[in-house]
Design a protein around this motif. Structure first.
Motif, short mmCIF file in Angstrom:
data_model
loop_
_atom_site.label_atom_id
_atom_site.label_comp_id
_atom_site.label_asym_id
_atom_site.label_seq_id
_atom_site.Cartn_x
_atom_site.Cartn_y
_atom_site.Cartn_z
N GLU A 65 0.82 -1.21 0.00
CA GLU A 65 0.00 0.00 0.00
C GLU A 65 0.86 1.27 0.00
O GLU A 65 0.47 2.29 -0.59
N ARG A 66 2.02 1.22 0.64
CA ARG A 66 2.93 2.37 0.63
C ARG A 66 3.64 2.52 -0.71
O ARG A 66 3.87 3.62 -1.19
N ALA A 67 4.01 1.37 -1.30
CA ALA A 67 4.88 1.40 -2.47
C ALA A 67 4.14 1.65 -3.78
O ALA A 67 4.65 2.35 -4.66
N LEU A 68 2.95 1.08 -3.92
CA LEU A 68 2.26 1.08 -5.20
C LEU A 68 1.11 2.08 -5.22
O LEU A 68 0.20 2.00 -4.40
N SER A 69 1.16 3.01 -6.15
CA SER A 69 0.04 3.92 -6.37
C SER A 69 -0.96 3.26 -7.32
O SER A 69 -0.66 2.25 -7.96
N SER A 70 -2.13 3.85 -7.43
CA SER A 70 -3.13 3.36 -8.38
C SER A 70 -3.14 4.22 -9.63
O SER A 70 -2.94 5.43 -9.56
N ASN A 71 -3.36 3.58 -10.75
CA ASN A 71 -3.62 4.32 -11.98
C ASN A 71 -4.71 3.60 -12.76
O ASN A 71 -5.37 2.71 -12.23
N ARG A 72 -4.91 3.97 -13.99
CA ARG A 72 -6.00 3.39 -14.78
C ARG A 72 -5.83 1.88 -14.99
O ARG A 72 -6.81 1.16 -15.14
N MET A 131 -3.61 -0.31 -13.03
CA MET A 131 -2.99 -1.09 -11.97
C MET A 131 -3.36 -0.51 -10.62
O MET A 131 -3.39 0.72 -10.45
N SER A 132 -3.64 -1.38 -9.65
CA SER A 132 -3.97 -0.90 -8.30
C SER A 132 -3.85 -2.05 -7.31
O SER A 132 -4.02 -3.22 -7.66
N PRO A 133 -3.56 -1.73 -6.02
CA PRO A 133 -3.62 -2.76 -4.99
C PRO A 133 -5.05 -3.27 -4.83
O PRO A 133 -6.00 -2.49 -4.90
N LEU A 134 -5.19 -4.57 -4.63
CA LEU A 134 -6.51 -5.17 -4.47
C LEU A 134 -7.03 -4.90 -3.05
O LEU A 134 -6.32 -5.10 -2.07
N LEU A 135 -8.27 -4.45 -2.96
CA LEU A 135 -8.88 -4.18 -1.67
C LEU A 135 -9.16 -5.49 -0.93
O LEU A 135 -9.38 -6.53 -1.55
N TYR A 136 -9.18 -5.42 0.38
CA TYR A 136 -9.45 -6.60 1.20
C TYR A 136 -10.12 -6.19 2.50
O TYR A 136 -10.13 -5.00 2.86
N VAL A 137 -10.70 -7.17 3.18
CA VAL A 137 -11.29 -6.93 4.49
C VAL A 137 -10.65 -7.90 5.47
O VAL A 137 -10.09 -8.93 5.08
N GLU A 138 -10.73 -7.57 6.74
CA GLU A 138 -10.16 -8.42 7.78
C GLU A 138 -11.27 -9.12 8.56
O GLU A 138 -12.22 -8.48 9.01
N GLY A 139 -11.17 -10.43 8.68
CA GLY A 139 -12.01 -11.18 9.60
C GLY A 139 -13.37 -11.60 9.10
O GLY A 139 -13.92 -12.61 9.56
N THR A 140 -13.97 -10.87 8.15
CA THR A 140 -15.39 -11.08 7.81
C THR A 140 -15.56 -11.69 6.42
O THR A 140 -16.00 -11.03 5.48
N GLY A 141 -15.23 -12.96 6.30
CA GLY A 141 -15.33 -13.63 5.01
C GLY A 141 -16.75 -13.93 4.59
O GLY A 141 -17.07 -13.92 3.39
N ILE A 142 -17.64 -14.20 5.55
CA ILE A 142 -19.02 -14.58 5.19
C ILE A 142 -19.75 -13.40 4.55
O ILE A 142 -20.42 -13.55 3.51
N ASP A 143 -19.63 -12.22 5.12
CA ASP A 143 -20.29 -11.05 4.54
C ASP A 143 -19.73 -10.73 3.16
O ASP A 143 -20.49 -10.38 2.24
N LEU A 144 -18.41 -10.83 3.00
CA LEU A 144 -17.82 -10.56 1.69
C LEU A 144 -18.31 -11.57 0.66
O LEU A 144 -18.65 -11.20 -0.47
N PHE A 145 -18.37 -12.84 1.05
CA PHE A 145 -18.83 -13.86 0.10
C PHE A 145 -20.28 -13.60 -0.30
O PHE A 145 -20.65 -13.77 -1.47
N GLU A 146 -21.12 -13.17 0.63
CA GLU A 146 -22.52 -12.90 0.31
C GLU A 146 -22.62 -11.74 -0.67
O GLU A 146 -23.44 -11.77 -1.60
#
Length: 284
Positions: free
Chosen positions: A138-145, A147-162
């Motif tokens: 997240e510190r090293a890579l900026s986003s452009n049209r 390329m970008s770091p993939l977003l993620y969540v911590e702990g809550t896989g069931i809600d994300l899957f839904e």
């Protein structure tokens, strides 16, 4: 510098666990990006160099232009809907002529979703815990049209899957926060797929290799090859002799009275099944 990508182990059901991060599974193909002395090279997970196929990815938005190795998934987005389009990705991947590739990079650009950083500023980061590698990324890579770091969540896989299920996307990935990056399978990296399921008729079978011809609403929708146990194959062939209707060079056609429950990734544009897998026979 190519690094062999860490594979995913499949799991059937989503889960919650504070020791894990959860990411959407991107429906494209795995891509390792290596940049040394300001020159980027791209590799598939099988170490095939594909640098020339994605010219839009060669300007890497690393702040200090340092040497780096990134791991992620390259995909195509539908410009009308913003959703990931796997078939467009395959069309891009198959292009070989430089002029066609340059035109496609403008008309049908790819996006590289980066989920890991394996080398940075001269250091091999693979033994560093995942949660720390995420912070470095997240510190090293900026986003452009493109390329970008993939977003993620911590702990809550069931809600994300839904959320993924409602959006009819491919699935999610679960990764242990404390895990290092290893060469080979490890149960701390898991994929939970958002399969579709339906019942299909078996309308025939291949002569020269295994494959059942699937039929749905009076049309053929693909060949079933995966996940069929030997006992189920033998049971089908024992019954199918009495159901034979016709044959040609490649297939024997049968009365479509045997049904199978199948899971698959999704329907293609042509109305066929992507990656169908046998679940069980349907007994009425």
């Amino acid at each position: 510098m190519f690094v062999s990508p860490m594979p995913l182990v499949e799991r059937d059901t989503p889960f919650d666990d504070e020791r894990y991060i959860f990411e959407p599974k991107i429906d494209g193909h795995r891509l390792i990006l290596s940049m040394e002395n300001g020159i980027a090279r791209l590799y598939t997970r099988h170490n095939h160099e594909v640098t020339s196929r994605y010219p839009e990815l060669l300007r890497v938005p690393i702040l200090d232009n340092t040497d780096v190795v990134l791991d992620g998934e390259v995909a195509c987005l539908n410009p009308a809907t913003g959703t990931i389009d796997y078939e467009s990705m395959i069309e891009r991947y198959k292009l070989r002529k430089p002029m066609s590739i340059r035109e496609a990079a403008i008309r049908q650009p790819v996006h590289y979703f980066v989920f890991d950083i394996l080398r940075y500023e001269g250091q091999d980061l693979r033994s560093t815990p995942l949660v720390e590698r995420k912070k470095i990324l997240e510190r090293a890579l900026s986003s452009n049209r493109y390329m970008s770091p993939l977003l993620y969540v911590e702990g809550t896989g069931i809600d994300l899957f839904e959320t993924i299920r409602r959006s009819r996307l491919e699935g999610i990935v679960a990764k242990a926060k404390s895990r290092s990056y290893v060469d080979g399978e490890d149960v701390s990296w898991m994929k939970i797929m958002n399969y579709e399921r339906a019942v299909f008729q078996i309308a025939g079978y291949r002569k020269n290799q295994f494959g059942w011809l699937l039929r749905y609403q009076d049309r053929n929708v693909g060949i079933l090859e995966q996940g069929v146990p030997s006992a189920h194959k033998n049971a089908f062939y024992g019954v199918s002799k009495s159901l034979k209707k016709d044959e040609d060079r490649d297939f024997v056609y049968v009365e479509p009275s045997i049904q199978a429950r199948v899971r698959f990734r999704h329907w293609t544009r042509e109305g066929t099944l992507r990656s169908p897998e046998f679940v069980d026979f349907v007994v009425s």
